[in-house]
Write an enzyme that holds these catalytic residues in place. Structure first.
Site, PDB file in Angstrom:
ATOM      1  N   GLY A  57       0.785  -1.222   0.000  1.00 25.86           N
ATOM      2  CA  GLY A  57       0.000   0.000   0.000  1.00 25.86           C
ATOM      3  C   GLY A  57       0.817   1.272   0.000  1.00 25.86           C
ATOM      4  O   GLY A  57       0.534   2.208  -0.762  1.00 25.86           O
ATOM      5  N   GLN A  67      -8.490  -0.729   2.367  1.00 22.99           N
ATOM      6  CA  GLN A  67      -9.449  -1.352   3.279  1.00 22.99           C
ATOM      7  C   GLN A  67     -10.742  -1.767   2.586  1.00 22.99           C
ATOM      8  O   GLN A  67     -11.519  -2.545   3.140  1.00 22.99           O
ATOM      9  CB  GLN A  67      -9.770  -0.390   4.435  1.00 22.99           C
ATOM     10  CG  GLN A  67      -8.632  -0.151   5.386  1.00 22.99           C
ATOM     11  CD  GLN A  67      -8.273  -1.389   6.195  1.00 22.99           C
ATOM     12  OE1 GLN A  67      -9.042  -2.340   6.300  1.00 22.99           O
ATOM     13  NE2 GLN A  67      -7.082  -1.385   6.781  1.00 22.99           N
ATOM     14  N   GLY A  92      -2.419  -6.504  -0.882  1.00 23.26           N
ATOM     15  CA  GLY A  92      -2.615  -7.936  -0.744  1.00 23.26           C
ATOM     16  C   GLY A  92      -2.966  -8.390   0.653  1.00 23.26           C
ATOM     17  O   GLY A  92      -3.891  -9.187   0.846  1.00 23.26           O
ATOM     18  N   HIS A  93      -2.261  -7.912   1.671  1.00 19.87           N
ATOM     19  CA  HIS A  93      -2.443  -8.492   2.999  1.00 19.87           C
ATOM     20  C   HIS A  93      -3.710  -8.022   3.695  1.00 19.87           C
ATOM     21  O   HIS A  93      -4.030  -8.496   4.789  1.00 19.87           O
ATOM     22  CB  HIS A  93      -1.209  -8.251   3.887  1.00 19.87           C
ATOM     23  CG  HIS A  93      -1.116  -6.887   4.494  1.00 19.87           C
ATOM     24  ND1 HIS A  93      -1.498  -6.621   5.786  1.00 19.87           N
ATOM     25  CD2 HIS A  93      -0.671  -5.718   3.988  1.00 19.87           C
ATOM     26  CE1 HIS A  93      -1.282  -5.340   6.059  1.00 19.87           C
ATOM     27  NE2 HIS A  93      -0.781  -4.776   4.990  1.00 19.87           N
ATOM     28  N   THR A 148      12.825  -6.994 -10.662  1.00 21.28           N
ATOM     29  CA  THR A 148      12.259  -8.300 -10.989  1.00 21.28           C
ATOM     30  C   THR A 148      11.042  -8.583 -10.119  1.00 21.28           C
ATOM     31  O   THR A 148      11.102  -8.469  -8.890  1.00 21.28           O
ATOM     32  CB  THR A 148      13.308  -9.406 -10.774  1.00 21.28           C
ATOM     33  OG1 THR A 148      14.454  -9.123 -11.584  1.00 21.28           O
ATOM     34  CG2 THR A 148      12.753 -10.774 -11.137  1.00 21.28           C
ATOM     35  N   CYS A 205      -0.978   1.397  12.457  1.00 22.69           N
ATOM     36  CA  CYS A 205       0.124   2.358  12.351  1.00 22.69           C
ATOM     37  C   CYS A 205       0.263   3.206  13.606  1.00 22.69           C
ATOM     38  O   CYS A 205       1.321   3.786  13.849  1.00 22.69           O
ATOM     39  CB  CYS A 205      -0.110   3.270  11.153  1.00 22.69           C
ATOM     40  SG  CYS A 205      -0.129   2.396   9.584  1.00 22.69           S
TER      41      CYS A 205
END
Length: 422
Positions: free
Chosen positions: A88, A200, A221-222, A258, A345
């Site tokens: 993010g 979110q 992703g997480h 990569t 955070c």
């Protein structure tokens, strides 16, 4: 491609089996076993560099192509509008700095002004502030007591020099949804680009890029059952960006390096699973959210108040303040649940939530907040247990704060001296 070895949809991650009730899905999600299965072949058999033109690069390259299509399908976007990133903050930085710098360079007579709002994720706020050293002006819009931006405030703040507006789709602490379509139309009417951080929201509520009308959108992703360390940025066709990582030209030249094929394949699988389960999953989360809110209100009458918009918020996020408590103390008194007092955070600080403070909440109310977020493996039974654990924790704190009788104080003092004697 590797054969489909995905476990059944109902498989519960092993990490959830022996710990406390997990109600912190907004901080991160357990990786879905089906997602792990999608990633494993690219950590073992299909090890090649996706940029290689020989045999070993073919399958990894195909995996990235498929994942790009799966993420695009989740968002209602075109495949070539998806750029993979490391998460993010990476996507937000590419969107904000990339768009602001590219558009100022292309329009020498304008473009030194960006706009965001007060309850953004630090990745957005700090990316905007970083532009000040490049000569940009930054305007931070206020929010109302529900945490929403008033479109009239954006209309008043935007100027002919505004090059970018960045306002999140859904808040991580309260779940409040912003009126993105209206805000994006205002930005476009003044010639500015519009970015929204949907970390979110993606996979939790339906997203359609045509309806939203934004130019740039962050997904992570997480937050949707893929591993940490992978994300994507939607970049509307024709949108100019300055690269944040220079090098070999991967990801349309916007983010060199990569590609991490295993994580990208996992992210694609997570996107496909999320798309297939919407809107049923959103309805289930909403029922769990409201069930917990209702039970807390019954167990703690006249003490529970909602933080965030009562209607326009994520289905799986409940943020409440319990009067005459501190959220951190309540969670410490209820070790049977794993939840938060605010965004991950800001966890670990003893200050009121900046999000709730920006919404006009007084410090004692903000410090009393609990953020309870639900996900794919949350059950109604767990919600019922969590409500009771929280109520018991509040009762325990209240009993500790009651004045003690002189006899009890004497007994405790005696016990203390005996312990010293040993």
């Amino acid at each position: 491609m590797a054969p489909d070895m995905a476990p059944e949809a109902g498989s519960r991650p092993s990490g959830l089996r022996n710990g406390p009730i997990f109600l912190d899905y907004n901080a991160t999600t357990p990786v879905d076993p089906r997602v792990i299965a999608a990633a494993l072949p690219y950590l073992t058999e299909h090890f090649g560099n996706p940029s290689s033109t020989h045999y070993y690069g073919h399958t990894p390259r195909q995996a990235i192509r498929q994942a790009r299509r799966e993420v695009a399908d989740l968002l209602g976007a075109q495949t070539d509008e998806i750029v993979f990133t490391a998460g993010g903050s990476d996507s937000d930085t590419l969107a904000i700095r990339g768009a602001a710098l590219a558009n100022r360079d292309a329009n020498r007579d304008r473009g030194d002004h960006v706009i965001t709002q007060a309850t953004e994720h630090p990745a957005v706020l700090e990316a905007c502030r970083s532009l000040q050293s490049d000569g940009f002006r930054v305007t931070i819009l206020p929010v109302d007591h529900h945490g929403q931006v008033d479109p009239a405030d954006l209309e008043q703040a935007i100027t002919g020099d505004t090059t970018l507006v960045s306002i999140m789709l859904a808040n991580a602490e309260t779940g409040t949804l912003q009126p993105i379509s209206r805000l994006a139309r205002i930005a476009h009417a003044h010639g500015a680009l519009f970015h929204t951080d949907a970390a979110q929201a993606a996979g939790k509520i339906p997203i359609d890029m045509t309806e939203l009308g934004v130019d740039l959108l962050t997904v992570v992703g997480h937050k949707m059952y893929a591993p940490k360390g992978v994300g994507a940025l939607y970049v509307r066709a024709g949108t100019r960006l300055q690269p944040t990582i220079h090098g070999g030209g991967q990801e349309q030249g916007l983010r060199a390096g990569t590609e991490n094929v295993a994580l990208i394949a996992a992210f694609g699988a997570a996107s496909r699973i999320a798309a297939d389960s919407l809107p049923q999953s959103a309805h289930q989360l909403l029922e769990l959210r409201d069930r917990l809110h209702r039970q807390l209100t019954e167990l703690l009458p006249d003490r529970v108040s909602l933080n965030g918009h009562p209607e326009h918020r994520l289905p799986g996020t409940l943020n409440v303040s319990i009067s005459n408590t501190r959220g951190a103390d309540v969670l410490a008194a209820a070790p049977g649940i794993a939840a938060a007092t605010g965004s991950a955070c800001h966890e670990g600080t003893d200050e009121p939530s900046p999000v709730l403070t920006a919404m006009g909440q007084p410090p004692d109310h903000a410090l009393a907040a609990l953020r309870l977020s639900f996900g794919r493996w949350t059950t109604a039974s767990e919600v019922d247990q969590a409500a009771q654990l929280i109520a018991d924790g509040v009762a325990h704190l209240a009993s500790r704060s009651q004045p003690q009788s002189p006899r009890l104080r004497h007994v405790q003092g005696t016990l203390g001296r005996c312990a010293d004697d040993f």
